[in-house]
Design a protein around this motif. Structure first.
Motif, PDB file in Angstrom:
ATOM      1  N   LEU A 177     122.628  -1.921 100.250  1.00 50.91           N
ATOM      2  CA  LEU A 177     122.978  -3.248  99.773  1.00 50.91           C
ATOM      3  C   LEU A 177     121.701  -4.060  99.543  1.00 50.91           C
ATOM      4  CD1 LEU A 177     124.975  -5.567  99.207  1.00 50.91           C
ATOM      5  CD2 LEU A 177     124.995  -6.028 101.656  1.00 50.91           C
ATOM      6  N   ILE A 178     121.597  -4.657  98.373  1.00 49.72           N
ATOM      7  CA  ILE A 178     120.477  -5.542  98.036  1.00 49.72           C
ATOM      8  C   ILE A 178     121.058  -6.850  97.511  1.00 49.72           C
ATOM      9  CG2 ILE A 178     118.409  -5.921  96.652  1.00 49.72           C
ATOM     10  CD1 ILE A 178     118.248  -2.915  96.208  1.00 49.72           C
ATOM     11  N   ILE A 179     120.504  -7.951  97.972  1.00 49.66           N
ATOM     12  CA  ILE A 179     120.862  -9.269  97.447  1.00 49.66           C
ATOM     13  C   ILE A 179     119.676  -9.782  96.645  1.00 49.66           C
ATOM     14  CG2 ILE A 179     121.414 -11.669  98.020  1.00 49.66           C
ATOM     15  CD1 ILE A 179     122.718 -10.575 100.613  1.00 49.66           C
ATOM     16  N   PHE A 180     119.929 -10.153  95.400  1.00 49.84           N
ATOM     17  CA  PHE A 180     118.936 -10.812  94.556  1.00 49.84           C
ATOM     18  C   PHE A 180     119.335 -12.272  94.489  1.00 49.84           C
ATOM     19  CE2 PHE A 180     118.569  -6.455  93.165  1.00 49.84           C
ATOM     20  CZ  PHE A 180     117.221  -6.291  92.874  1.00 49.84           C
ATOM     21  N   GLU A 181     118.395 -13.154  94.806  1.00 51.82           N
ATOM     22  CA  GLU A 181     118.695 -14.580  94.845  1.00 51.82           C
ATOM     23  C   GLU A 181     117.783 -15.331  93.895  1.00 51.82           C
ATOM     24  OE1 GLU A 181     117.282 -18.405  95.641  1.00 51.82           O
ATOM     25  OE2 GLU A 181     116.197 -16.790  96.609  1.00 51.82           O
ATOM     26  N   GLY A 182     118.352 -16.256  93.150  1.00 53.15           N
ATOM     27  CA  GLY A 182     117.556 -17.133  92.310  1.00 53.15           C
ATOM     28  C   GLY A 182     118.314 -17.587  91.084  1.00 53.15           C
ATOM     29  N   HIS A 183     117.873 -18.702  90.515  1.00 49.23           N
ATOM     30  CA  HIS A 183     118.601 -19.268  89.386  1.00 49.23           C
ATOM     31  C   HIS A 183     118.448 -18.451  88.100  1.00 49.23           C
ATOM     32  CE1 HIS A 183     114.702 -21.104  88.478  1.00 49.23           C
ATOM     33  NE2 HIS A 183     115.145 -21.286  87.262  1.00 49.23           N
ATOM     34  N   LEU A 184     117.624 -17.410  88.120  1.00 51.56           N
ATOM     35  CA  LEU A 184     117.521 -16.500  86.974  1.00 51.56           C
ATOM     36  C   LEU A 184     118.287 -15.194  87.199  1.00 51.56           C
ATOM     37  CD1 LEU A 184     113.692 -16.881  86.246  1.00 51.56           C
ATOM     38  CD2 LEU A 184     115.586 -18.043  85.089  1.00 51.56           C
ATOM     39  N   ALA A 185     118.772 -14.982  88.405  1.00 55.17           N
ATOM     40  CA  ALA A 185     119.416 -13.708  88.745  1.00 55.17           C
ATOM     41  C   ALA A 185     120.566 -13.384  87.797  1.00 55.17           C
ATOM     42  CB  ALA A 185     119.906 -13.728  90.189  1.00 55.17           C
ATOM     43  N   HIS A 186     121.358 -14.376  87.462  1.00 53.79           N
ATOM     44  CA  HIS A 186     122.539 -14.130  86.626  1.00 53.79           C
ATOM     45  C   HIS A 186     122.186 -13.691  85.206  1.00 53.79           C
ATOM     46  CE1 HIS A 186     121.580 -18.321  85.660  1.00 53.79           C
ATOM     47  NE2 HIS A 186     122.115 -18.049  84.487  1.00 53.79           N
ATOM     48  N   LEU A 187     120.914 -13.798  84.825  1.00 59.80           N
ATOM     49  CA  LEU A 187     120.499 -13.382  83.480  1.00 59.80           C
ATOM     50  C   LEU A 187     120.142 -11.899  83.416  1.00 59.80           C
ATOM     51  CD1 LEU A 187     118.259 -16.449  82.562  1.00 59.80           C
ATOM     52  CD2 LEU A 187     120.635 -16.011  81.878  1.00 59.80           C
ATOM     53  N   CYS A 188     120.129 -11.242  84.566  1.00 60.39           N
ATOM     54  CA  CYS A 188     119.799  -9.818  84.643  1.00 60.39           C
ATOM     55  C   CYS A 188     121.078  -8.989  84.769  1.00 60.39           C
ATOM     56  CB  CYS A 188     118.904  -9.548  85.857  1.00 60.39           C
ATOM     57  SG  CYS A 188     117.307 -10.377  85.774  1.00 60.39           S
ATOM     58  N   ASN A 189     121.019  -7.773  84.273  1.00 69.65           N
ATOM     59  CA  ASN A 189     122.133  -6.837  84.427  1.00 69.65           C
ATOM     60  C   ASN A 189     121.974  -6.070  85.726  1.00 69.65           C
ATOM     61  OD1 ASN A 189     123.779  -6.983  81.944  1.00 69.65           O
ATOM     62  ND2 ASN A 189     121.855  -6.457  80.953  1.00 69.65           N
TER      63      ASN A 189
END
Length: 178
Positions: A74-86
């Motif tokens: 499990l990896i969590i990516f956090e940040g206001h740009l995260a949703h722009l990545c697939n």
């Protein structure tokens, strides 16, 4: 089974604080997407008018994909740009009412122009709309306005575990613009 969670939202919605507590409670890796962009030299420059970093989203997305493909944890990516990545298995956008967001942005000494831009983005649900363009119905949207960090973490844990869902469209801050 790999499980990748992206937590996004407008600046000052609580992403970093909540993600740190969530990652600790789930004993998983947390990657701050903004730090990842800076560490890998994906900053193309600074926007002269608004003063923020311009990020090479394609390069960032490539790095995110590499990280995801090389892990089965499990990896969590956090940040206001995260949703722009697939690559997310789950994507969660934290939302906060604009009047609360204003106080948080002011406390961080954001300029009035940046405050206004972020308040308008939050009222219009820009992060959610952008995430929805990529992920469709798998986007979860949580109103964190009146919740404690622990309450938000509990909701996020339930989302990650597949116990609950917060579909897009339940949160509406558009009246703030009127």
């Amino acid at each position: 089974m790999r499980n990748t969670v992206f937590i996004s939202g407008t600046p000052c919605t609580g992403k970093t604080t909540v993600s740190e507590v969530l990652a600790s409670s789930l004993n998983c890796k947390l990657i701050k997407i903004n730090d990842l962009a800076i560490e890998n030299d994906f900053v193309l420059g600074i926007d002269d008018e608004k003063g923020y970093k311009i990020i090479d989203i394609d390069a960032l997305e490539g790095k995110v994909s590499q990280i995801i493909e090389s892990s089965d944890e499990l990896i969590i990516f956090e940040g206001h740009l995260a949703h722009l990545c697939n690559g997310a298995d789950k994507i969660i956008v934290l939302r906060v009412r604009p009047e609360i967001l204003r106080e948080r942005l002011e406390a961080r000494n954001y300029s009035e122009a940046k405050i206004r831009e972020n308040l308008e983005a939050e009222a219009m649900g820009v992060c959610t709309a952008e995430a929805y363009d990529i992920y469709g119905e798998s986007v979860c949207e949580i109103d964190a306005s009146d919740l404690t960090v622990d309450e938000i973490v509990e909701l996020l844990t339930d989302v990650v575990d597949g116990k609950t869902d917060f579909p897009v469209g339940e949160i509406d801050f558009m009246d703030w613009l009127i």
